[in-house]
Design a protein around this motif. Structure first.
Motif, PDB file in Angstrom:
ATOM      1  N   THR A  71       0.873  -1.181   0.000  1.00 41.88           N
ATOM      2  CA  THR A  71       0.000   0.000   0.000  1.00 41.88           C
ATOM      3  C   THR A  71       0.909   1.230   0.000  1.00 41.88           C
ATOM      4  O   THR A  71       2.020   1.181   0.538  1.00 41.88           O
ATOM      5  CB  THR A  71      -0.930   0.092   1.244  1.00 41.88           C
ATOM      6  OG1 THR A  71      -0.152   0.493   2.377  1.00 41.88           O
ATOM      7  CG2 THR A  71      -1.649  -1.202   1.534  1.00 41.88           C
ATOM      8  N   LYS A  96       8.847   6.831  12.481  1.00 41.01           N
ATOM      9  CA  LYS A  96       8.226   5.630  13.081  1.00 41.01           C
ATOM     10  C   LYS A  96       7.914   4.581  12.023  1.00 41.01           C
ATOM     11  O   LYS A  96       7.286   4.861  11.001  1.00 41.01           O
ATOM     12  CB  LYS A  96       6.946   6.068  13.812  1.00 41.01           C
ATOM     13  CG  LYS A  96       5.917   4.996  13.998  1.00 41.01           C
ATOM     14  CD  LYS A  96       6.007   4.321  15.348  1.00 41.01           C
ATOM     15  CE  LYS A  96       4.952   3.219  15.446  1.00 41.01           C
ATOM     16  NZ  LYS A  96       5.083   2.318  16.496  1.00 41.01           N
ATOM     17  N   ARG A 117      -4.843   5.733   2.013  1.00 39.52           N
ATOM     18  CA  ARG A 117      -3.964   4.925   2.863  1.00 39.52           C
ATOM     19  C   ARG A 117      -3.183   5.834   3.801  1.00 39.52           C
ATOM     20  O   ARG A 117      -2.620   6.862   3.371  1.00 39.52           O
ATOM     21  CB  ARG A 117      -2.962   4.145   1.994  1.00 39.52           C
ATOM     22  CG  ARG A 117      -3.577   3.081   1.104  1.00 39.52           C
ATOM     23  CD  ARG A 117      -4.224   1.986   1.874  1.00 39.52           C
ATOM     24  NE  ARG A 117      -4.551   0.851   1.028  1.00 39.52           N
ATOM     25  CZ  ARG A 117      -5.408  -0.099   1.369  1.00 39.52           C
ATOM     26  NH1 ARG A 117      -6.053  -0.043   2.521  1.00 39.52           N
ATOM     27  NH2 ARG A 117      -5.626  -1.104   0.558  1.00 39.52           N
ATOM     28  N   SER A 118      -3.108   5.446   5.068  1.00 36.02           N
ATOM     29  CA  SER A 118      -2.433   6.275   6.072  1.00 36.02           C
ATOM     30  C   SER A 118      -0.927   6.022   6.091  1.00 36.02           C
ATOM     31  O   SER A 118      -0.191   6.778   6.721  1.00 36.02           O
ATOM     32  CB  SER A 118      -3.007   5.959   7.450  1.00 36.02           C
ATOM     33  OG  SER A 118      -2.804   4.588   7.739  1.00 36.02           O
TER      34      SER A 118
HETATM   35  P1  CMP Z   1      -4.666   1.898   5.694  1.00 35.75           P
HETATM   36  O1  CMP Z   1      -4.608   3.323   6.054  1.00 35.75           O
HETATM   37  O2  CMP Z   1      -5.834   1.420   4.917  1.00 35.75           O
HETATM   38  O3  CMP Z   1      -3.337   1.501   4.877  1.00 35.75           O
HETATM   39  C1  CMP Z   1      -2.088   1.559   5.555  1.00 35.75           C
HETATM   40  C2  CMP Z   1      -2.203   0.672   6.776  1.00 35.75           C
HETATM   41  O4  CMP Z   1      -1.091   0.686   7.644  1.00 35.75           O
HETATM   42  C3  CMP Z   1      -3.343   1.141   7.686  1.00 35.75           C
HETATM   43  O5  CMP Z   1      -4.567   0.995   7.018  1.00 35.75           O
HETATM   44  C4  CMP Z   1      -3.110   0.274   8.876  1.00 35.75           C
HETATM   45  O6  CMP Z   1      -3.586  -1.025   8.647  1.00 35.75           O
HETATM   46  C5  CMP Z   1      -1.584   0.233   8.898  1.00 35.75           C
HETATM   47  N1  CMP Z   1      -1.098   1.140   9.956  1.00 35.75           N
HETATM   48  C6  CMP Z   1      -1.300   2.466  10.083  1.00 35.75           C
HETATM   49  N2  CMP Z   1      -0.721   2.928  11.213  1.00 35.75           N
HETATM   50  C7  CMP Z   1      -0.137   1.875  11.817  1.00 35.75           C
HETATM   51  C8  CMP Z   1       0.625   1.696  13.021  1.00 35.75           C
HETATM   52  N3  CMP Z   1       0.902   2.718  13.827  1.00 35.75           N
HETATM   53  N4  CMP Z   1       1.053   0.453  13.335  1.00 35.75           N
HETATM   54  C9  CMP Z   1       0.787  -0.589  12.520  1.00 35.75           C
HETATM   55  N5  CMP Z   1       0.088  -0.477  11.369  1.00 35.75           N
HETATM   56  C10 CMP Z   1      -0.385   0.726  11.022  1.00 35.75           C
END
Ligand code: CMP
Length: 176
Positions: A71, A96, A117-118
């Motif tokens: 992603t 991080k 997506r974050s």
């Molecule tokens: P999404 O934003 O759909 O796609 C990127 C993904 O990274 C997000 O969903 C989470 O599943 C994962 N994610 C985001 N922040 C964290 C975190 N702090 N620790 C682990 N996984 C994360």
């Protein structure tokens, strides 16, 4: 659009050099084999046979090589991923990074709130993934006992960690 999304919607072929390999769950693999495969994932251990059959129907399995971007932060996202084996690196922010291994999942945030997506998620090793597309996500939540609860716990933990990180950064910049 992300690589696996493009393969799933047919805009790029399933087989191309260096790309994710769909692990065939078709004629070569009987439904029994697919269900045995799912049973090894901790999240599905409480599932009945009927529930496992439903999950086997809606899930696709992909094998991706190390360093594949699964992603990308800021992209639209339409899949939920569960790690069967291998591990991924989640690039949460410049300072991080989180590592997720077998049984962990990612991609739930975009499916839940419809936002981009974050984080960027990369394969740290060769990874086998169970992929559920948006139209099937609600079915997955219905079929897998405890999944909604597990999602809430995981999201709460991620919010808490993000807030603690922000506080640490703010204290470091003010010298307090
Ligand atoms: P999404 O934003 O759909 O796609 C990127 C993904 O990274 C997000 O969903 C989470 O599943 C994962 N994610 C985001 N922040 C964290 C975190 N702090 N620790 C682990 N996984 C994360």
């Amino acid at each position: 659009m992300e690589l696996i999304s493009r393969m799933l919607d047919g805009s790029i072929p399933y087989h191309f050099e260096g790309g994710p390999e769909p692990v065939r769950s078709g004629p070569g693999a009987r439904q029994e084999d697919r269900i045995d495969h799912l049973k090894r994932v901790a999240l599905f251990q409480e599932c009945s046979r009927r529930q496992l059959k439903s999950v086997a129907r809606i899930a696709r399995v992909f094998q991706v090589s190390a360093d594949t971007v699964i992603t990308r932060a800021g992209a639209a996202g339409d899949e939920f991923f569960l790690i069967i084996d291998g591990s991924v690196r989640v690039q949460v922010s410049p300072d991080k990074e989180a590592t997720l291994g077998p049984g962990a999942f990612f991609g739930e945030m975009s499916l839940l709130d419809g936002g981009p997506r974050s984080a960027t998620v990369l394969a740290a090793t060769p990874v086998r993934l169970l992929v559920i597309t948006r139209p099937h996500f609600a079915d997955l939540l219905q079929e897998v006992p405890g999944l909604t609860h597990t999602l809430l716990v995981t999201l709460s933990r991620r919010v808490r960690e993000a807030e603690e990180r922000e506080q640490r950064l703010a204290s470091a910049s003010t010298g307090l």
